[in-house]
Design a protein around this motif. Structure first.
Motif, mmCIF file in Angstrom:
data_model
loop_
_atom_site.group_PDB
_atom_site.id
_atom_site.type_symbol
_atom_site.label_atom_id
_atom_site.label_comp_id
_atom_site.label_asym_id
_atom_site.label_seq_id
_atom_site.Cartn_x
_atom_site.Cartn_y
_atom_site.Cartn_z
ATOM 1 N N SER A 34 0.832 -1.276 -0.165
ATOM 2 C CA SER A 34 0.017 0.182 -0.085
ATOM 3 C C SER A 34 0.803 1.258 -0.052
ATOM 4 O O SER A 34 0.396 2.372 -0.476
ATOM 5 C CB SER A 34 -0.903 0.248 1.349
ATOM 6 N N TYR A 83 -18.544 1.782 -0.891
ATOM 7 C CA TYR A 83 -18.057 1.039 0.089
ATOM 8 C C TYR A 83 -17.432 2.146 1.073
ATOM 9 O O TYR A 83 -16.529 2.593 0.858
ATOM 10 C CB TYR A 83 -16.984 0.021 -0.243
ATOM 11 N N GLY A 84 -18.041 1.880 2.325
ATOM 12 C CA GLY A 84 -17.380 2.948 3.424
ATOM 13 C C GLY A 84 -17.312 2.414 4.852
ATOM 14 O O GLY A 84 -18.374 1.554 5.059
ATOM 15 N N VAL A 85 -16.518 2.667 5.592
ATOM 16 C CA VAL A 85 -16.350 2.010 6.957
ATOM 17 C C VAL A 85 -15.842 3.129 7.874
ATOM 18 O O VAL A 85 -15.381 3.770 7.662
ATOM 19 C CB VAL A 85 -15.324 0.834 6.898
ATOM 20 N N THR B 58 -10.160 -1.408 -2.670
ATOM 21 C CA THR B 58 -9.314 -0.470 -1.864
ATOM 22 C C THR B 58 -7.861 -0.322 -2.252
ATOM 23 O O THR B 58 -6.997 0.504 -1.526
ATOM 24 C CB THR B 58 -9.309 -0.823 -0.232
ATOM 25 N N VAL B 61 -6.075 3.397 -2.536
ATOM 26 C CA VAL B 61 -5.429 4.105 -1.484
ATOM 27 C C VAL B 61 -3.820 4.047 -1.984
ATOM 28 O O VAL B 61 -3.297 5.181 -1.641
ATOM 29 C CB VAL B 61 -5.351 3.467 -0.138
ATOM 30 N N THR B 62 -3.477 3.086 -2.793
ATOM 31 C CA THR B 62 -2.194 3.172 -3.229
ATOM 32 C C THR B 62 -1.831 4.429 -4.099
ATOM 33 O O THR B 62 -0.607 4.768 -4.395
ATOM 34 C CB THR B 62 -1.614 1.695 -3.850
ATOM 35 N N LEU B 68 -2.139 8.625 2.793
ATOM 36 C CA LEU B 68 -3.592 9.065 2.958
ATOM 37 C C LEU B 68 -3.776 10.419 2.488
ATOM 38 O O LEU B 68 -4.879 11.113 2.803
ATOM 39 C CB LEU B 68 -4.227 8.787 4.387
ATOM 40 N N ASP B 80 1.470 14.382 14.050
ATOM 41 C CA ASP B 80 2.380 13.610 14.728
ATOM 42 C C ASP B 80 1.653 12.195 14.539
ATOM 43 O O ASP B 80 0.517 11.843 15.061
ATOM 44 C CB ASP B 80 2.330 13.791 16.127
ATOM 45 N N TYR B 81 2.423 11.109 13.766
ATOM 46 C CA TYR B 81 1.911 10.050 13.331
ATOM 47 C C TYR B 81 1.534 9.129 14.573
ATOM 48 O O TYR B 81 0.607 8.198 14.439
ATOM 49 C CB TYR B 81 3.274 9.082 12.752
ATOM 50 N N THR B 82 2.344 9.204 15.691
ATOM 51 C CA THR B 82 1.986 8.463 16.978
ATOM 52 C C THR B 82 0.679 8.794 17.444
ATOM 53 O O THR B 82 0.181 7.953 18.142
ATOM 54 C CB THR B 82 2.920 8.819 18.026
ATOM 55 N N ILE B 84 -2.214 9.666 15.532
ATOM 56 C CA ILE B 84 -3.079 9.468 14.379
ATOM 57 C C ILE B 84 -3.866 8.319 14.654
ATOM 58 O O ILE B 84 -3.395 7.218 14.585
ATOM 59 C CB ILE B 84 -2.497 9.818 12.969
ATOM 60 N N VAL B 85 -5.093 8.212 14.501
ATOM 61 C CA VAL B 85 -5.938 7.068 14.278
ATOM 62 C C VAL B 85 -6.995 7.203 13.159
ATOM 63 O O VAL B 85 -7.619 8.238 12.918
ATOM 64 C CB VAL B 85 -6.833 6.812 15.791
ATOM 65 N N HIS B 86 -6.898 6.163 12.336
ATOM 66 C CA HIS B 86 -7.896 6.285 11.024
ATOM 67 C C HIS B 86 -9.338 6.020 11.621
ATOM 68 O O HIS B 86 -9.571 5.030 12.151
ATOM 69 C CB HIS B 86 -7.370 5.172 10.176
ATOM 70 N N GLY B 87 -10.108 6.891 11.323
ATOM 71 C CA GLY B 87 -11.409 7.074 11.846
ATOM 72 C C GLY B 87 -12.446 6.453 10.713
ATOM 73 O O GLY B 87 -13.251 5.411 11.238
ATOM 74 N N GLU B 88 -12.457 6.936 9.668
ATOM 75 C CA GLU B 88 -13.305 6.429 8.700
ATOM 76 C C GLU B 88 -12.761 6.474 7.423
ATOM 77 O O GLU B 88 -11.954 7.346 6.900
ATOM 78 C CB GLU B 88 -14.404 7.217 8.618
ATOM 79 N N GLN B 89 -13.090 5.660 6.472
ATOM 80 C CA GLN B 89 -12.741 5.977 4.919
ATOM 81 C C GLN B 89 -14.024 5.196 4.088
ATOM 82 O O GLN B 89 -14.700 4.513 4.463
ATOM 83 C CB GLN B 89 -11.721 4.579 4.765
ATOM 84 N N ARG B 90 -14.298 5.886 2.994
ATOM 85 C CA ARG B 90 -15.472 5.957 2.098
ATOM 86 C C ARG B 90 -15.096 5.940 0.664
ATOM 87 O O ARG B 90 -14.147 6.950 0.267
ATOM 88 C CB ARG B 90 -16.463 6.693 2.560
ATOM 89 N N ARG B 145 -5.327 12.463 18.356
ATOM 90 C CA ARG B 145 -5.388 12.312 19.528
ATOM 91 C C ARG B 145 -4.760 13.485 20.385
ATOM 92 O O ARG B 145 -3.788 13.561 20.467
ATOM 93 C CB ARG B 145 -5.278 11.061 20.154
#
Lengths: 139, 160
Positions: A34, A83-85, B58, B61-62, B68, B80-82, B84-90, B145
């Motif tokens: 990725s 498609y969403g999550v 998916t 994303v590449t 992202l 700050d990468y540490t 970050i949390v991925h919340g949603e993706q559509r 966060r």
């Protein structure tokens, strides 16, 4: 293979196992494929000492990608239109994941029959790790 | 430290077209545990009516520039990468991506809002071929966060 709208019933469910004992190697493969090299997913020392996690965990997009396979295997190739999550909790090495797809609607969209699905992926303890939706064209 | 709001509204475009390659599709499909022949076997893909190997949904994303779609390596953004949390993706998919496609991805940081002690970043994506055909659009939500601006009273007050 494709689904036929007349064969689908709102409320019907399909469950599929995605992975048993997710490996760190799979996380590294996903990072490489990725291009997402966030060290939280590949560097255990970094994940623990810099970020305070118990260790590395899966990219959300790996869980979304694994889950996509359950979708495309069921709705057929090239059929997915939406498609969403939402990522609900972390996925860790060693986790077993399975996805449950539930038909929420069979409808017409601009002359094309489509199916709407609820998408839920859970770990071995039954905790939701991903919840979302998908829409696919059907015959 | 709060994220830099000056980045809201900025667009990031693939610097060069993203060439979708067969080996990359195979590698990505293996990484998501997908052994569907359409991702691996050119003849199977052609027999199913596609011009070449089909990418998993998916895979898009590449083709997204940066991490992202964000300039995570630009210190001015303050990400700050540490934290970050991925919340949603559509994704909304117009057609499957196939090997040979040349994609231009545009990502736009549409908002950074405060949610409690966190900040929420929303990025939208558009994927087109070099000939202008829209292939997909997407939205990504990240949670940073604990970086929300503090609501401290002015310096000198509230410390007694």
């Amino acid at each position: 293979m494709s689904l036929r709208s007349g064969d689908l019933t709102v409320g019907e469910c399909h469950t599929r196992l995605l992975t048993q004992d997710l490996t760190r190697t799979q996380l590294v493969m996903y990072a490489g494929a990725s291009g997402d090299f966030n060290p939280l997913h590949t560097d255990d020392v970094y994940a623990r000492e810099a970020a305070g996690y118990p260790g590395v965990f899966a990219h959300g997009m790996l869980t979304m990608g694994l889950t996509a396979r359950a979708l495309t295997d069921w709705v057929g190739d090239g059929r997915l239109t939406r498609y969403g999550v939402r990522f609900r909790s972390q996925v860790w090495p060693g986790d077993t994941l399975s996805t449950r797809l539930t038909v929420t609607a069979v409808r017409d969209e601009s002359g094309q029959s489509v199916v709407d699905l609820d998408v839920v992926t859970v770990n071995g303890a039954g905790d939701e790790v991903l919840r979302g939706y998908a829409t696919a064209r059907v015959d | 430290m709060p994220l830099n709001q000056d980045f809201v509204g900025r667009r990031f475009v693939s610097p060069v077209p993203f060439q979708v390659g067969r080996e990359h599709i195979r590698q990505f499909a293996r990484a998501v545990g997908d052994d569907n022949p359409l991702h691996h076997d050119v003849e199977a893909a052609k027999a199913a009516g596609y011009p070449d190997l089909v990418a998993p949904p998916t895979f898009l994303v590449t083709a997204t520039p940066g991490a992202l779609g964000l300039p995570t390596d630009d210190p001015a953004l303050g990400l700050d990468y540490t934290l970050i949390v991925h919340g949603e993706q559509r994704f909304t998919l117009r057609r499957p991506v196939v090997a040979g496609d040349e994609l231009i991805a545009t990502s736009t940081l549409t908002s950074i809002r405060t949610a409690g002690r966190n900040e929420v970043l929303v990025t939208t994506y558009q994927y087109e071929t070099t000939s202008g055909e829209e292939v997909a659009v997407g939205t990504c939500t990240l949670v940073s966060r604990g970086t929300a601006p503090s609501r401290d009273v002015p310096a000198g007050e509230g410390t007694r």
